[in-house]
Design a protein around this motif. Structure first.
Motif, PDB file in Angstrom:
ATOM      1  N   ARG A 420       0.864  -1.185   0.000  1.00 55.63           N
ATOM      2  CA  ARG A 420       0.000   0.000   0.000  1.00 55.63           C
ATOM      3  C   ARG A 420       0.894   1.227   0.000  1.00 55.63           C
ATOM      4  NH1 ARG A 420      -5.364   0.950   3.510  1.00 55.63           N
ATOM      5  NH2 ARG A 420      -6.095  -0.240   1.702  1.00 55.63           N
ATOM      6  N   ASP A 421       0.808   2.007  -1.068  1.00 56.73           N
ATOM      7  CA  ASP A 421       1.626   3.216  -1.165  1.00 56.73           C
ATOM      8  C   ASP A 421       0.753   4.434  -0.894  1.00 56.73           C
ATOM      9  OD1 ASP A 421       3.905   4.671  -1.431  1.00 56.73           O
ATOM     10  OD2 ASP A 421       4.275   4.174  -3.526  1.00 56.73           O
ATOM     11  N   VAL A 422       1.366   5.427  -0.240  1.00 53.84           N
ATOM     12  CA  VAL A 422       0.626   6.606   0.206  1.00 53.84           C
ATOM     13  C   VAL A 422       1.469   7.864   0.003  1.00 53.84           C
ATOM     14  CG1 VAL A 422      -0.976   5.522   1.840  1.00 53.84           C
ATOM     15  CG2 VAL A 422       1.369   5.984   2.539  1.00 53.84           C
ATOM     16  N   VAL A 423       1.916   8.091  -1.230  1.00 50.95           N
ATOM     17  CA  VAL A 423       2.617   9.341  -1.536  1.00 50.95           C
ATOM     18  C   VAL A 423       1.601  10.473  -1.505  1.00 50.95           C
ATOM     19  CG1 VAL A 423       3.905  10.613  -3.274  1.00 50.95           C
ATOM     20  CG2 VAL A 423       4.351   8.176  -2.916  1.00 50.95           C
ATOM     21  N   GLN A 424       1.889  11.510  -0.704  1.00 54.27           N
ATOM     22  CA  GLN A 424       0.943  12.612  -0.548  1.00 54.27           C
ATOM     23  C   GLN A 424       1.675  13.953  -0.616  1.00 54.27           C
ATOM     24  OE1 GLN A 424      -0.635  11.178   3.188  1.00 54.27           O
ATOM     25  NE2 GLN A 424      -2.408  10.258   2.200  1.00 54.27           N
ATOM     26  N   ILE A 425       0.950  14.954  -1.029  1.00 51.86           N
ATOM     27  CA  ILE A 425       1.511  16.294  -1.182  1.00 51.86           C
ATOM     28  C   ILE A 425       1.434  17.031   0.153  1.00 51.86           C
ATOM     29  CG2 ILE A 425       1.328  18.488  -2.402  1.00 51.86           C
ATOM     30  CD1 ILE A 425       2.254  16.117  -4.103  1.00 51.86           C
ATOM     31  N   GLY A 426       2.511  17.732   0.489  1.00 50.53           N
ATOM     32  CA  GLY A 426       2.567  18.443   1.751  1.00 50.53           C
ATOM     33  C   GLY A 426       2.093  19.884   1.660  1.00 50.53           C
ATOM     34  N   ASN A 427       2.303  20.606   2.736  1.00 49.60           N
ATOM     35  CA  ASN A 427       1.823  21.992   2.820  1.00 49.60           C
ATOM     36  C   ASN A 427       2.496  22.930   1.824  1.00 49.60           C
ATOM     37  OD1 ASN A 427       0.032  21.530   5.079  1.00 49.60           O
ATOM     38  ND2 ASN A 427       1.862  21.345   6.354  1.00 49.60           N
ATOM     39  N   ASP A 428       3.706  22.590   1.402  1.00 51.51           N
ATOM     40  CA  ASP A 428       4.444  23.455   0.474  1.00 51.51           C
ATOM     41  C   ASP A 428       4.366  22.971  -0.964  1.00 51.51           C
ATOM     42  OD1 ASP A 428       5.309  25.056   2.606  1.00 51.51           O
ATOM     43  OD2 ASP A 428       7.047  23.768   2.977  1.00 51.51           O
ATOM     44  N   GLY A 429       3.447  22.070  -1.268  1.00 49.45           N
ATOM     45  CA  GLY A 429       3.379  21.497  -2.609  1.00 49.45           C
ATOM     46  C   GLY A 429       3.175  22.529  -3.697  1.00 49.45           C
ATOM     47  N   ASN A 430       2.121  23.333  -3.580  1.00 51.03           N
ATOM     48  CA  ASN A 430       1.848  24.354  -4.598  1.00 51.03           C
ATOM     49  C   ASN A 430       2.929  25.435  -4.609  1.00 51.03           C
ATOM     50  OD1 ASN A 430      -0.595  23.074  -5.259  1.00 51.03           O
ATOM     51  ND2 ASN A 430      -1.706  24.235  -3.686  1.00 51.03           N
ATOM     52  N   ARG A 431       3.384  25.814  -3.414  1.00 48.57           N
ATOM     53  CA  ARG A 431       4.378  26.882  -3.312  1.00 48.57           C
ATOM     54  C   ARG A 431       5.686  26.484  -3.983  1.00 48.57           C
ATOM     55  NH1 ARG A 431       4.528  27.197   1.805  1.00 48.57           N
ATOM     56  NH2 ARG A 431       2.759  28.613   1.965  1.00 48.57           N
ATOM     57  N   TYR A 432       6.054  25.223  -3.860  1.00 47.85           N
ATOM     58  CA  TYR A 432       7.305  24.771  -4.482  1.00 47.85           C
ATOM     59  C   TYR A 432       7.205  24.842  -6.006  1.00 47.85           C
ATOM     60  CZ  TYR A 432      11.213  21.772  -5.820  1.00 47.85           C
ATOM     61  OH  TYR A 432      12.360  21.278  -6.385  1.00 47.85           O
ATOM     62  N   VAL A 433       6.094  24.367  -6.571  1.00 44.09           N
ATOM     63  CA  VAL A 433       5.926  24.404  -8.028  1.00 44.09           C
ATOM     64  C   VAL A 433       5.899  25.839  -8.516  1.00 44.09           C
ATOM     65  CG1 VAL A 433       4.422  23.776  -9.947  1.00 44.09           C
ATOM     66  CG2 VAL A 433       4.714  22.198  -8.027  1.00 44.09           C
ATOM     67  N   ASP A 434       5.132  26.689  -7.852  1.00 41.31           N
ATOM     68  CA  ASP A 434       5.072  28.092  -8.274  1.00 41.31           C
ATOM     69  C   ASP A 434       6.423  28.772  -8.156  1.00 41.31           C
ATOM     70  OD1 ASP A 434       2.439  28.142  -9.043  1.00 41.31           O
ATOM     71  OD2 ASP A 434       1.661  28.914  -7.147  1.00 41.31           O
ATOM     72  N   SER A 435       7.159  28.451  -7.111  1.00 39.20           N
ATOM     73  CA  SER A 435       8.470  29.090  -6.906  1.00 39.20           C
ATOM     74  C   SER A 435       9.458  28.677  -7.986  1.00 39.20           C
ATOM     75  CB  SER A 435       9.019  28.731  -5.524  1.00 39.20           C
ATOM     76  OG  SER A 435       8.190  29.238  -4.496  1.00 39.20           O
ATOM     77  N   ILE A 436       9.370  27.431  -8.442  1.00 35.50           N
ATOM     78  CA  ILE A 436      10.255  26.988  -9.526  1.00 35.50           C
ATOM     79  C   ILE A 436       9.986  27.782 -10.791  1.00 35.50           C
ATOM     80  CG2 ILE A 436      10.709  25.074 -11.113  1.00 35.50           C
ATOM     81  CD1 ILE A 436      10.411  23.158  -8.779  1.00 35.50           C
TER      82      ILE A 436
END
Length: 915
Positions: A420-436
């Motif tokens: 059972r895999d549970v890769v999940q996005i954290g609190n900085d997920g959107n911020r990291y993509v936008d910052s890149i």
């Protein structure tokens, strides 16, 4: 020649010179001669009795490449688990990646199978008391008191229940005894280490004996989290094991049950190389008062172009410190239990052996999978459960007056592997993509840009920049603001959005008809990820049913010449089911594109023209959490393979055996239990299918010649030369965004192994080993367009060409009944590349590599002459040598490489009392 490489050459010279040394020692100690009883009360060089051929023979009488390690050396070297054995066997090594439970691999002669996915079966099998342990991670539990360890190099299958393509470790634990006895041992050390273990054994009746072993070990972690006071890579584990032995003469039955638990934090990785996105990570972390990527201050190494904007520590010692998100951890809990029953029945001229076993192993893990101080992504509650039922039957005997020693057997494996895999996005997920995108693409959009609105309302989206009403709808005005290259595209985009006339679109063939909803979609932030979204969850299950029939026969042509012929029929069926469930909000836009939504398709087309679409897709809707793959999948396959062995052995005298052999080995195919293996239609693929997860079987044709010499009781010298062709070698490789399996058409492992035991006196033993291993992808491969591009003809990662092991034990008599103890063992590895970038064409080095280095362990103490008690102080990695265990390119962090650091210096004291 490099200084450290001189060590390998010196050790090789020592090995070749040892016959003279042994002869000289024998001469100088010949007078006064000990009486016969004294001469016989200690074991000579390499007189360990092994059962590698299912017959009791000494190492020197077995025509195969085998390293046998007896109980004294195992105890003196402080062997706690399988990974500790590499200090004593040069062709054996281990590696641990993202998890000690699911990320451990064992190498023999340079060959292994990627351990960071439990869908892989090992190329090197581990057998404990005849029971196959299905994964290397399953086999690294704390070991009880051992009788011996046999390291068998090359394909196995005509003697063992489970076939292996590269070799096997056969571990034999201490059995119940018919005399009351036992021991208790305690240990304390640095890093807050302490441990206790012990055993008691004795008779219940004349035919029944019992034994109970138990142990507990704890140690603080040695990797410091710079964002908290936590320490990663600790030890906290306990085990208990019970045995019963029934011996009626003709029949023996051994029943074993064991239970093992861990509750630890593993495995941390240090930032080794900083790439172009390091500044983005540091910026996101700094805004929260955190460290993003810890690096050793003040150390820089220029790149060939003179730039020092990146920090590269691939050749330099690193601090064992890393940055972790404060709200994430590396918790890892293992529960492992099982039982086995071994029946041996002497039927006169025939012996029947039956081994029945059941194992239940499971792990639950958390992981900060961005390996940084920002909360980009994580795992919380990853689970892997492995249950195995195995049954092995063997009949063996002799015929024709001892001219034929025959063995026939069968093996059955029923395995269920659940993940059972549970890769999940954290609190900085959107911020990291936008910052890149703001850092890399912002200058092209007037200074700043974002997609998900996480940087605040003042930072526009690309669509808002292009639809800016302050810029007039004329080609000259667009050119003045956006440049000559982008102006035509902006004109067509405005026409499609309905904010400009169709005539503003001057690109031939580009649609200019207004598309409802496009302007609103482009001018607003895209739907983003909500913290906690991702796998919801992903569930995989693989059921394996394997059957095999095997035979192993030794034809004694003469007293000196023997021929061995063996064969095995393998039949294996695997059935895979997967349920993929993702709920990631930032995949929403791409789901609309895939569904053919006109506005989303048009916006995606513009982003493709700008060169942004693929990167936005891979960052916002990573293959590991892509909702495109949602659904239920099934696939199955069947493998059949005939394997076998042929050996010719000639005993020139009681002191010299020579042999030559051919083996055909095999390891079945399987499934990569990772949804990131699916291919996306948005990137030109044909969509997710169950068969995407499947990889093929690997085979091995192995040739070997060798000799085993015992010039005197004080000295043995064993030499083997081998050449192995691997076909369709199963390789787990990083594709840039995820790990995929690549069956490599041809790989070659060849080399020479030299082992020598020198025991000039009962209280002094030297065990020396050297291996030269050239393990490479054949240069006949064509890796163009694959993750292995450029590695044709290159040495495998993590595999040294030269390895030297030296173990010295001296137990001088101090007083009547008390002996001293001095033990030192060393392993030297020549330079190796570490998984990271493709090799540099000029140097052959990857971005991460280990220069040649040596690891030295030692113990000094006293012990009773009868072995009942002992006390010692010990040190592991005495020089505190830094080295990378392994490394990797960090996903979604271009140019950033992380490394799993080797163990630091550990030291402490041990006491043991027996009765």
């Amino acid at each position: 020649m490099k200084k450290l490489d001189l060590l390998a050459a010196t050790a090789l010279t020592l090995l070749m010179a040892t016959p003279a040394f042994a002869q000289e020692t024998a001469t100088t100690t010949a007078a006064p001669a000990p009486d016969e009883s004294q001469a016989d009360d200690y074991q000579g060089a390499n007189e360990i009795v092994v059962t590698a051929t299912r017959r009791n023979e000494t190492v020197q009488d077995v025509p195969i490449a085998i390293t046998a390690i007896g109980p004294e050396l195992l105890q003196n070297a402080g062997v706690e688990n399988v990974r500790d054995l590499e200090q004593l066997a040069p062709s054996l090594q281990s590696s641990t990646g993202q998890s000690s439970a699911t990320g451990t691999t064992i190498y023999l002669r340079g060959i292994t199978t990627g351990g960071d996915n439990p869908g892989f079966e090992p190329a090197v099998g581990v057998f404990i008391d005849g029971v196959f342990r299905a994964r290397a991670g399953v086999a690294i539990a704390e070991l009880p008191e051992l009788e011996r360890v046999e390291v068998l190099r090359g394909p196995q299958g005509t003697l063992f229940g489970r076939n292996t393509s590269a070799g096997a470790l056969s571990i034999f634990t201490a059995q119940p005894q018919f005399e009351l006895g036992g021991y208790a041992e305690g240990m304390v050390g640095n890093y807050g280490a302490y441990g206790v273990k012990g055993a008691i054994t004795g008779p219940v009746s004349q035919s029944l004996a019992l034994r109970l072993d138990a142990g507990y070990r704890k140690r603080d972690g040695y990797i410091e989290d710079v964002n908290s006071e936590r320490a990663i890579n600790d030890i906290n584990r306990w085990n208990v094991r019970g045995q019963a032995l029934l011996d009626t003469g003709d029949i023996t039955f051994r029943l074993i049950g064991d239970y093992y638990e861990t509750d630890e934090q593993c495995c941390g990785a240090v930032s080794a190389v900083r790439g172009s996105l390091a500044g983005v990570i540091e910026g996101v972390a700094a805004a929260q008062g955190l460290d993003g990527l810890y690096f050793t201050p003040g150390i820089t190494r220029p790149f060939p172009n003179g730039s020092t904007t990146q920090l590269n520590f691939s050749q330099m010692p690193l601090e064992r410190r890393m940055a972790i998100s404060p709200n994430r951890d590396y918790a890892e809990k293992v529960r492992d239990w099982g039982f086995s029953g071994e029946l041996n029945w002497d039927l006169g001229s025939t012996k029947l052996t039956s081994i029945t076993a059941y194992r239940d192993w499971r792990v639950i893990r958390n992981q900060d999978i961005d390996f940084s101080g920002i909360d980009r992504a994580y795992r919380d509650g990853y689970r892997n459960e492995l249950t195995d039922f195995t049954q092995e039957l063997r009949l063996q005997g002799s015929a024709f007056g001892g001219k034929l020693d025959w063995l026939i057997g069968g093996f059955y494996l029923n395995e269920t592997n659940k993940l059972r895999d549970v890769v999940q996005i954290g609190n900085d997920g959107n911020r990291y993509v936008d910052s890149i995108f703001n850092a890399l693409a912002g200058p092209s959009f007037g200074g700043s840009v974002q997609f998900f609105g996480s940087l605040g309302p003042t930072v526009p989206t690309p669509g808002a920049v292009f639809l800016n009403p302050a810029v007039p709808n004329s080609l000259p005005a667009l050119t003045a603001v956006y440049g000559a290259r982008l102006a035509p595209l902006v004109g067509c985009f405005r026409a499609q959005a309905g904010t400009a006339p169709a005539g503003l679109c001057v690109i031939p063939g580009f649609p200019s008809t207004p598309i409802p909803g496009l302007a609103a979609l482009a001018a607003s932030p895209l739907p983003g990820a909500v913290a906690g979204q991702g796998n919801n969850p992903d569930d995989f299950r693989v059921k394996t049913n394997a059957f095999a029939l095997f035979t192993h026969n030794i034809i004694n042509v003469t007293d000196k010449l023997s021929v061995t012929l063996g064969a095995r029929w393998n039949h294996e069926k695997k059935d895979m089911t997967a349920s993929i469930n993702n709920n990631l909000g930032s995949c929403g836009f791409f789901d609309q594109v895939r569904a053919g939504n006109p506005a989303a398709t048009a916006y995606a087309n513009v982003l493709r023209q700008l060169g942004l679409f693929n990167n936005l897709f891979l960052l916002s809707c990573n293959p590991a959490v892509n909702s495109e793959f949602n659904g239920n999948y099934q696939d199955d396959f069947t493998d059949n393979e005939i394997t076998g062995t042929a050996k010719l052995a000639y005993k020139f005298s009681d002191k010299l055996l020579a042999y030559a052999s051919f083996d055909h080995g095999y390891k079945s195919g399987g499934y990569n239990l990772d949804q990131a293996t699916f291919d996306s239609v948005l990137l030109g693929g044909n969509g997710a299918q169950g068969s995407d997860l499947r990889f093929g079987a690997e085979t091995n044709d192995a040739y070997e010649i060798g000799f085993k010499a015992s010039p005197s009781r004080a000295f043995t010298l064993n030499v083997a030369a081998f050449y192995m062709n691997f076909y369709n070698l199963q390789s787990l490789v990083f594709s840039g965004n995820n790990f995929v399996v690549q069956n490599v058409a041809k790989s070659i492992s060849k080399g020479v192994e030299i082992e020598s035991t020198i025991r000039p006196a009962r209280d002094l033993t030297f065990q020396l080993g050297y291996s030269y291993i050239s393990a490479k992808y054949s240069d006949s491969n064509d890796f163009t367009g694959t993750p292995l591009q450029g590695q044709e003809g290159r040495q495998f990662n993590n595999q040294p060409e030269h390895t030297v092991t030296i173990a010295t034990t001296w137990t001088p008599r101090l007083t009547d009944g008390i002996n001293g103890l001095v033990h030192v063992d060393m392993r030297y590895n020549s330079e190796v590349t570490i998984p990271s970038s493709n090799p540099d064409p000029a140097t052959g080095r990857t971005t991460l590599f280990n220069p040649g280095y040596a690891l030295i362990n030692a113990a000094v103490g006293v012990q009773s002459s009868d072995g009942k008690w002992r006390g010692e102080i010990f040190v592991e990695n005495a020089t505190n040598q830094y080295y990378h265990i392994t490394g990797f390119a960090v996903p979604e962090q271009t140019g950033n490489y992380a490394a799993y650091p080797g163990l630091p210096r550990f030291y402490g004291a041990r006491v043991r009392f027996g009765f």
